[in-house]
Design an enzyme around this catalytic site. Structure first.
Site, PDB file in Angstrom:
ATOM      1  N   ARG A  16       0.860  -1.181   0.000  1.00 17.10           N
ATOM      2  CA  ARG A  16       0.000   0.000   0.000  1.00 17.10           C
ATOM      3  C   ARG A  16       0.898   1.232   0.000  1.00 17.10           C
ATOM      4  O   ARG A  16       1.513   1.565   1.006  1.00 17.10           O
ATOM      5  CB  ARG A  16      -0.861  -0.038   1.269  1.00 17.10           C
ATOM      6  CG  ARG A  16      -1.958   0.971   1.332  1.00 17.10           C
ATOM      7  CD  ARG A  16      -2.547   1.008   2.729  1.00 17.10           C
ATOM      8  NE  ARG A  16      -1.706   1.800   3.604  1.00 17.10           N
ATOM      9  CZ  ARG A  16      -1.582   1.588   4.903  1.00 17.10           C
ATOM     10  NH1 ARG A  16      -2.214   0.621   5.504  1.00 17.10           N
ATOM     11  NH2 ARG A  16      -0.803   2.359   5.630  1.00 17.10           N
ATOM     12  N   HIS A  70      -3.564   4.312   4.758  1.00 15.89           N
ATOM     13  CA  HIS A  70      -4.669   3.357   4.825  1.00 15.89           C
ATOM     14  C   HIS A  70      -5.943   4.007   4.284  1.00 15.89           C
ATOM     15  O   HIS A  70      -6.631   3.462   3.437  1.00 15.89           O
ATOM     16  CB  HIS A  70      -4.880   2.903   6.268  1.00 15.89           C
ATOM     17  CG  HIS A  70      -6.147   2.134   6.473  1.00 15.89           C
ATOM     18  ND1 HIS A  70      -6.304   0.851   6.000  1.00 15.89           N
ATOM     19  CD2 HIS A  70      -7.320   2.472   7.048  1.00 15.89           C
ATOM     20  CE1 HIS A  70      -7.527   0.435   6.295  1.00 15.89           C
ATOM     21  NE2 HIS A  70      -8.166   1.401   6.926  1.00 15.89           N
ATOM     22  N   TYR A 127       4.331   5.289  11.325  1.00 15.37           N
ATOM     23  CA  TYR A 127       4.632   3.911  11.693  1.00 15.37           C
ATOM     24  C   TYR A 127       5.436   3.145  10.641  1.00 15.37           C
ATOM     25  O   TYR A 127       5.797   2.018  10.868  1.00 15.37           O
ATOM     26  CB  TYR A 127       3.337   3.142  12.031  1.00 15.37           C
ATOM     27  CG  TYR A 127       2.248   3.233  10.975  1.00 15.37           C
ATOM     28  CD1 TYR A 127       2.284   2.413   9.853  1.00 15.37           C
ATOM     29  CD2 TYR A 127       1.210   4.141  11.084  1.00 15.37           C
ATOM     30  CE1 TYR A 127       1.309   2.494   8.878  1.00 15.37           C
ATOM     31  CE2 TYR A 127       0.226   4.230  10.122  1.00 15.37           C
ATOM     32  CZ  TYR A 127       0.277   3.408   9.025  1.00 15.37           C
ATOM     33  OH  TYR A 127      -0.676   3.496   8.066  1.00 15.37           O
TER      34      TYR A 127
END
Lengths: 367, 476
Positions: free
Chosen positions: A261, A265, A274
């Site tokens: 990805r 998100h 992160y």
């Protein structure tokens, strides 16, 4: 401490089906022969490019306050286009909320995908018309819907397969595991297409599994295969075969499309909190569109004129989509009562009338 | 035509964002989707793309300014002639790209009875909240005559069953008309708040609520309970001297975390503190000589470095001092590594980052690590990971010009060493009073793990090494 997901109990390194290397070299795989015409390759390139452009426009619209939220597919185009183009008209697809590329392959007008995210409808297309179910926001529940649908197809003796999409995070859901069991035990004609994009929001893959995800299938009693999710040719070939197996009565297959990805998100998320930048940089080199473009250039399947024309078509698509998005009408406040029950329902009618009476106490337009 | 771009909610339910950096300035040409500004919300730093083609006429917000969602931040002239120009988007008002907050019809019916205007946004699940103060409520039709019931029961309800009309009259179709009556409506307070008021003997009706819609909150009740019944006149004037007599600072952030950690530590680990005053002239001298070594070029060498080293050596000789009490497992966890915590005063308050695996560092390495750690802390950039996993801590209270203190353990650790200021004091050496550099150490330890004997040995060992730094060589 990080856990290397490839170091499971069975120490064999995970196999990855690949037909096109990141450098655009065509390689053969004994189990997955694939012959495509020049036009078919060009078609895949066009799909990938238009879908990426559409997705970028949707992100921009969200940033401009026009959509409440958007889940970008950036980086996952090949997994979606490859698998989506493997479907026949009679096959049925059950998406998550990120399958904009599959929707495109199923002939859903991209603007119709925006209504849900703009808050003007609950999913803007007719699933029966496109054999493409409505977006499912709940994680993994569509796998059970798909298996149920596939079992229905099986009982109708119809020649159709069902494909269901989900992510790496969903594999930890009970629903998905239940769906695996049902599909396996009833030999349902379903293909489980897992786009492993390495991150379930901020949760890395090693928090989901100690073995490669595709190997989970063997525990449930059906085959699993890992495919290079950034390789549109491999995704097409592997999905085609899994769908054919399903139609032939050979039961379910788990496909793990190994991808990444590239974006957040959703537009509400900030992945820089992160993920490390080096990971993103490494995956940039595996870009699904760039490798197909390199392959086409090398093999003279297209010239610059073709690529320019596609880019121009993409911009036109984005402009048109922006315009039509802004023109979407707000729903009639009474519409929420319209599709609750198929038949007449007295309590609902009472509530509808109460609501109409309430609205009528306001000045101004109608209701 | 001038078009304004209003700050959207780029997350879910965010109410404001800070302008970090403009990428354009007045006079610049902009295109649709060109990145024009970076903003920082509570969730992320986000780039915003321009929704118009045109020329920037004004930046309506400054860098560093915090802007409410829905407020215009940039104006662009799109070159069109006016509102009727061809660029005006059909359907919606062209400049109104950010949808207006939901009108009243979209709001939960239950809140209608108490329309006290509020200044703040009302958070909603998705979208950018409802700014009640700035929102015009949809005007209500005036009740035609007296009672409300007719207006409603005349509404066609033909399709509804017979009993419908009675129910209809109970709907919010005609909510209580607010503020017409001077008489105060029923007191608004949640049940736990009512209970609290009852327990404290507070009359809710006498309070003015500060919560949403004038709801009386727990804080209102507490404030009423603690307020002096009547301030005696005459006292006020003398003391305040212009300023308020009290100031209330919200407990949050680092202060809250510190308080929780301190309370947790003080009430779980029985603390004992021992003190040792010692002559650190040799240490001060050693520090001066170390500074001249090329190995320490570019890093800060202070007495704290040798205190840290001495504590590391002592922890190696007495591992139990570097341990923790695992109440759950009923075990004492002895750490064979040292993550050396350094309590640091920062603009945000007290933080205790630690040097990971400090026991394995060379002296120059330790010096560099301490320097980096304090610099990061002072800049307010200490990450949670930097503060986690400490095993023993030093607090350098000497920098504030005090001799010592009784430090409270960093939770989960067995010992903390306080280092006081170093100053010249008369000291007896070989029967003669001479001026020496003197410092006081205080060692607090968890008496569940560390007995007085061990604590004393550790403190003495640190003291011995600081009195004669050569011992560090011998013992390490």
């Amino acid at each position: 401490m990080t856990i290397d997901a490839s170091r499971g109990p069975q120490a064999a390194p995970p196999e990855l089906v690949q037909l096109l290397t990141p450098e655009g070299e065509r390689v053969e795989h004994p189990d997955y022969p694939l012959e495509l015409t020049q036009d078919e390759v060009r078609g895949l390139y066009r799909d990938l490019t238009l879908v990426r452009r559409f997705d970028l426009e949707a992100v921009a619209l969200q940033r401009q306050g026009e959509l409440g939220i958007w889940a970008s597919l950036l980086g996952q185009e090949a997994a979606q286009i490859g698998s989506g183009r493997a479907l026949t008209d009679t096959d049925m697809a059950f998406p998550t909320y990120r399958e904009h590329g599959v929707a495109w392959c199923r002939g859903v007008d991209p603007v119709k995908l925006l209504g849900l995210f703009r808050g003007v409808n609950h999913g803007g297309w007719d699933p029966a018309e496109h054999n493409f179910h409505l977006y499912t926001i709940v994680i993994g529940s569509q796998t059970l819907h798909a298996v149920g649908y596939a079992m229905g197809v099986q009982r109708d003796d119809a020649e159709a397969a069902t494909i269901v999409y989900f992510g790496d995070g969903a594999t930890s859901q009970g629903d998905v595991n239940e769906a695996f069991i049902w599909a396996s035990v009833f030999n349902a004609p379903v293909v489980f297409f897992c786009q492993n994009n390495q991150w379930a929001i901020s949760e890395p893959l090693e928090k989901q599994t100690r073995i490669p995800l595709y190997r989970r299938a063997s525990g449930f009693g059906f085959p699993g295969v890992r495919v290079d999710g950034n390789d549109v040719l491999a995704c097409l070939a592997v999905t085609r075969q899994a769908l054919a197996n399903a139609r032939d009565g050979q039961g379910p297959t788990l496909i793990e499309a190994y991808t990444y990805r590239m974006g957040a998100h959703t537009t509400t998320d900030d992945p820089t909190r992160y993920r490390v930048a080096s990971e993103l940089e490494a995956w940039k080199l595996k870009d699904p569109i760039e490798r197909l473009k390199a392959y086409m250039f090398k093999n003279r399947l297209a010239d610059q004129e073709f690529f320019d024309a596609i880019d121009s078509e993409a911009d036109t698509l984005a402009r048109d989509m922006r315009k039509r998005c802004l023109e979407m009408p707000d729903p009639d406040p009474m519409a929420i009562f319209d599709h609750v029950y198929r038949d007449r329902h007295l309590l609902l009618e009472e509530e509808r009338d109460q609501f109409a009476a309430y609205l009528s106490t306001f000045e101004g337009e109608g209701r | 035509m001038r078009r304004e771009f209003k700050l959207p909610d780029v997350g879910e339910g965010l109410t404001e964002a800070e302008i970090v950096r403009w990428h354009v300035k007045p006079g610049d040409d902009v295109k649709v989707n060109q990145i024009i500004v970076e903003i920082e919300t509570a969730k992320a730093v986000v780039e915003l793309p321009c929704p118009f083609d045109g020329v920037v006429t004004d930046l309506l917000a400054q860098e560093g300014q915090t802007v409410d969602v829905g407020v215009a931040i940039i104006a662009v002239d799109d070159g069109a002639d006016g509102p009727a120009g061809p660029a005006a988007a059909p359907g919606r008002a062209a400049e109104d790209l950010v949808p207006s907050p939901p009108a009243e019809g979209a709001v939960e019916p239950g809140v209608h009875g108490s329309p006290a205007p509020k200044e703040e946004r009302q958070p909603v699940l998705v979208g950018y909240g409802v700014k009640t103060g700035a929102t015009k409520r949809r005007p209500r039709k005036q009740p035609a005559a007296e009672p409300a019931a007719p207006a409603v029961s005349e509404t066609p309800v033909a399709a509804a069953p017979r009993q419908a009309p009675e129910r209809v009259t109970e709907t919010p179709a005609r909510p209580p008309v607010p503020s017409l009556s001077p008489q105060r409506a029923a007191v608004l307070a949640k049940p736990p708040v009512r209970k609290l008021a009852k327990d404290l003997g507070i009359d809710l009706a006498a309070l003015t609520g500060t919560g949403p819609h004038g709801t009386i909150t727990r804080e209102d009740v507490r404030a009423a309970a603690t307020a002096p019944a009547e301030v005696p006149t005459g006292v006020t004037a003398g003391v305040t001297a212009g300023g308020p007599r009290e100031e209330r600072i919200p407990i949050k952030g680092v202060r809250r975390a510190t308080a929780q950690a301190m309370v947790a530590s003080a009430f779980t680990a029985p603390h004992v503190t021992e003190f040792l005053q010692l002559d650190v002239t040799e240490t001060v001298d050693a520090v001066r000589r170390l500074r001249e070594l090329p190995d320490f070029a570019g890093v800060k060498v202070s007495p704290l470095l040798l205190v840290a080293k001495a504590l590391l050596v002592a922890a190696r000789r007495h591992p139990m001092i570097n341990s923790s009490w695992d109440d759950h497992a009923q075990e004492i966890v002895v750490k064979h590594y040292v993550n050396l915590g350094i309590a640091a005063a920062t603009p945000r308050g007290l933080v205790v980052p630690n040097v990971k695996d400090a026991h394995a560092l060379s002296l120059p390495g330790l010096a560099a690590a301490l320097g980096e750690l304090t610099e990061t802390a002072r800049a307010g950039r200490t990450q949670p990971a930097d503060m986690a996993g400490g095993t023993i801590t030093i607090t350098n209270v000497g920098v504030f010009g005090v001799d010592t203190g009784t430090p409270i353990l960093n939770p989960g650790e067995a010992a903390i060493l306080a280092v006081g200021q170093i100053r010249d004091l008369p000291w007896v050496v070989d029967g003669q009073v001479v001026p020496r550099k003197v410092c006081t150490l205080a060692l607090s330890f968890d008496h569940r793990i560390v007995d007085g004997e061990l604590g004393s040995r550790v403190l003495r060992a640190v003291g011995d090494m600081l009195e004669d730094p050569l011992r560090m060589l011998v013992w390490s």
